[in-house]
Scaffold this active site. Structure first.
Site, PDB file in Angstrom:
ATOM      1  N   PRO A   4       0.824  -1.207   0.000  1.00 33.73           N
ATOM      2  CA  PRO A   4       0.000   0.000   0.000  1.00 33.73           C
ATOM      3  C   PRO A   4       0.858   1.256   0.000  1.00 33.73           C
ATOM      4  O   PRO A   4       1.781   1.396   0.822  1.00 33.73           O
ATOM      5  CB  PRO A   4      -0.808  -0.130   1.298  1.00 33.73           C
ATOM      6  CG  PRO A   4      -0.914  -1.602   1.505  1.00 33.73           C
ATOM      7  CD  PRO A   4       0.392  -2.168   1.028  1.00 33.73           C
ATOM      8  N   CYS A   5       0.560   2.169  -0.925  1.00 33.24           N
ATOM      9  CA  CYS A   5       1.430   3.325  -1.128  1.00 33.24           C
ATOM     10  C   CYS A   5       1.096   4.509  -0.228  1.00 33.24           C
ATOM     11  O   CYS A   5       1.922   5.387  -0.020  1.00 33.24           O
ATOM     12  CB  CYS A   5       1.383   3.767  -2.595  1.00 33.24           C
ATOM     13  SG  CYS A   5      -0.245   4.344  -3.137  1.00 33.24           S
TER      14      CYS A   5
END
Length: 346
Positions: free
Chosen positions: A82-83
């Site tokens: 997840p960025c």
């Protein structure tokens, strides 16, 4: 030596990376994600890959390697964590986000399984000097004997009709690895544009869909937002054209976030798509000429998904799937790099 490559896609989401790697000739045997809502989209579009709903913290060496024949195949472990925790925005909140440590769980799997190849994709903020997770990861894989290359790439330089800057790391325990040569840009092919990509889609109105084309559906607009978009100049106009009574209080005397309530331009690549890429009030996601935001199908096309790739779920959910995906064309080019390395060792 057998040079076949099989891959496992960790944090697979709706399957953009899986699909691109498959197109490049890599057999992605499984995708792992904690979000079970993506399973239908992932499995129906990637029928040769098994979907495993799991928290990476619960993934063991045995469960990860189940079904992988290491004697006949090289393994690529791919991870697009997840960025959001590494975004340059909201840094104070991001520092407390537990998802920041997920990359170290990915490193744990690398250490336990020693895949021949590694691929990581994330936002540019992941490479910041003060990011201890980035430092620990690259130092760790170097100590494990990997050679690696890393840089911030722009997907538009690989034929994606979108300005999308991302951190990418490619690593190998066997031969030297290099980034694929850029195909578009200066002294190469001109960048793909929004017009090249979505002009072909039939007209629809805000809140409607075109049933003959999967996911060609647009979010509805409130009466006030319909007023706004009608006043935004076509092909690249912004909220700077709005009269004062239609400007949000938070935008008055504020020039930041200038893409919000903007239109895309047929003659340019699109801006970076986000998980809210079909929302007119969350970025430059207005259609270039029609009074609506772009449809899910148009957003997917800008992420280089083929029209046959169908997304399942509510419009809000599938917009998130599309916006969070690795563009298929970029995935394809990265996959070819591993294929090339395996067949032509340095």
């Amino acid at each position: 030596m057998n040079h076949n490559i099989v891959a496992i896609d960790v944090f697979c989401g709706a399957g953009g990376l899986t699909f691109g790697l498959q197109k490049a000739g890599i057999n992605v045997i499984k995708g792992i994600d904690l979000d079970s809502s993506v399973e239908e989209t992932y499995t129906k579009n990637n029928p040769k890959s098994q979907f495993l709903k799991s928290d990476i913290k619960d993934v063991t060496k045995e469960s990860l390697l189940a079904g992988v024949d290491r004697s006949k195949n090289r393994l690529l472990l791919a991870g697009c964590a997840p960025c959001q925790p590494f975004s340059l925005q909201n840094q104070k909140r991001a520092m407390k986000d537990r998802r920041r440590s997920l990359i170290m769980e990915f490193y744990r799997l690398v250490k336990e399984t020693l895949p021949e190849y590694i691929l990581i994709e994330n936002v540019p903020g992941f490479m910041k000097e003060n990011n201890k997770y980035h430092t620990h990861f690259v130092v760790g894989i170097r100590e494990l004997g990997y050679n690696y290359v890393e840089k911030i790439v722009n997907a538009v330089n690989y034929g994606v009709p979108q300005i999308r800057r991302r951190y990418v790391l490619l690593a190998s325990r066997l031969e030297q690895i290099t980034f694929p040569e850029e195909t578009h840009g200066m002294d190469k092919k001109p960048p793909k544009t929004v017009g090249d990509t979505i002009k072909k889609y039939p007209r629809i109105t805000a809140g409607s869909c075109y049933k003959k084309i999967p996911n060609h559906i647009s979010k509805n607009l409130s009466p006030k937002n319909m007023q706004r978009i009608k006043l935004i100049p076509k092909n690249g106009g912004s909220r700077s054209s709005l009269p004062k009574n239609l400007v949000l209080d938070c935008h008055k005397n504020y020039s930041g976030h200038s893409d919000v309530y903007g239109r895309m331009d047929f003659n340019k690549p699109s801006p970076t798509l986000t998980c809210k890429c079909t929302s007119f009030s969350n970025g430059r996601f207005g259609h270039p000429t029609q009074n609506r935001s772009i449809s899910v199908r148009e957003a997917a096309a800008l992420q280089t998904f083929p029209e046959s790739y169908v997304f399942y779920g509510t419009i809000t959910k599938v917009s998130t799937y599309v916006g969070n995906s690795v563009p298929v064309k970029l995935s394809f080019e990265l996959g070819k790099t591993f294929i090339k390395a395996s067949k032509h060792p340095n």
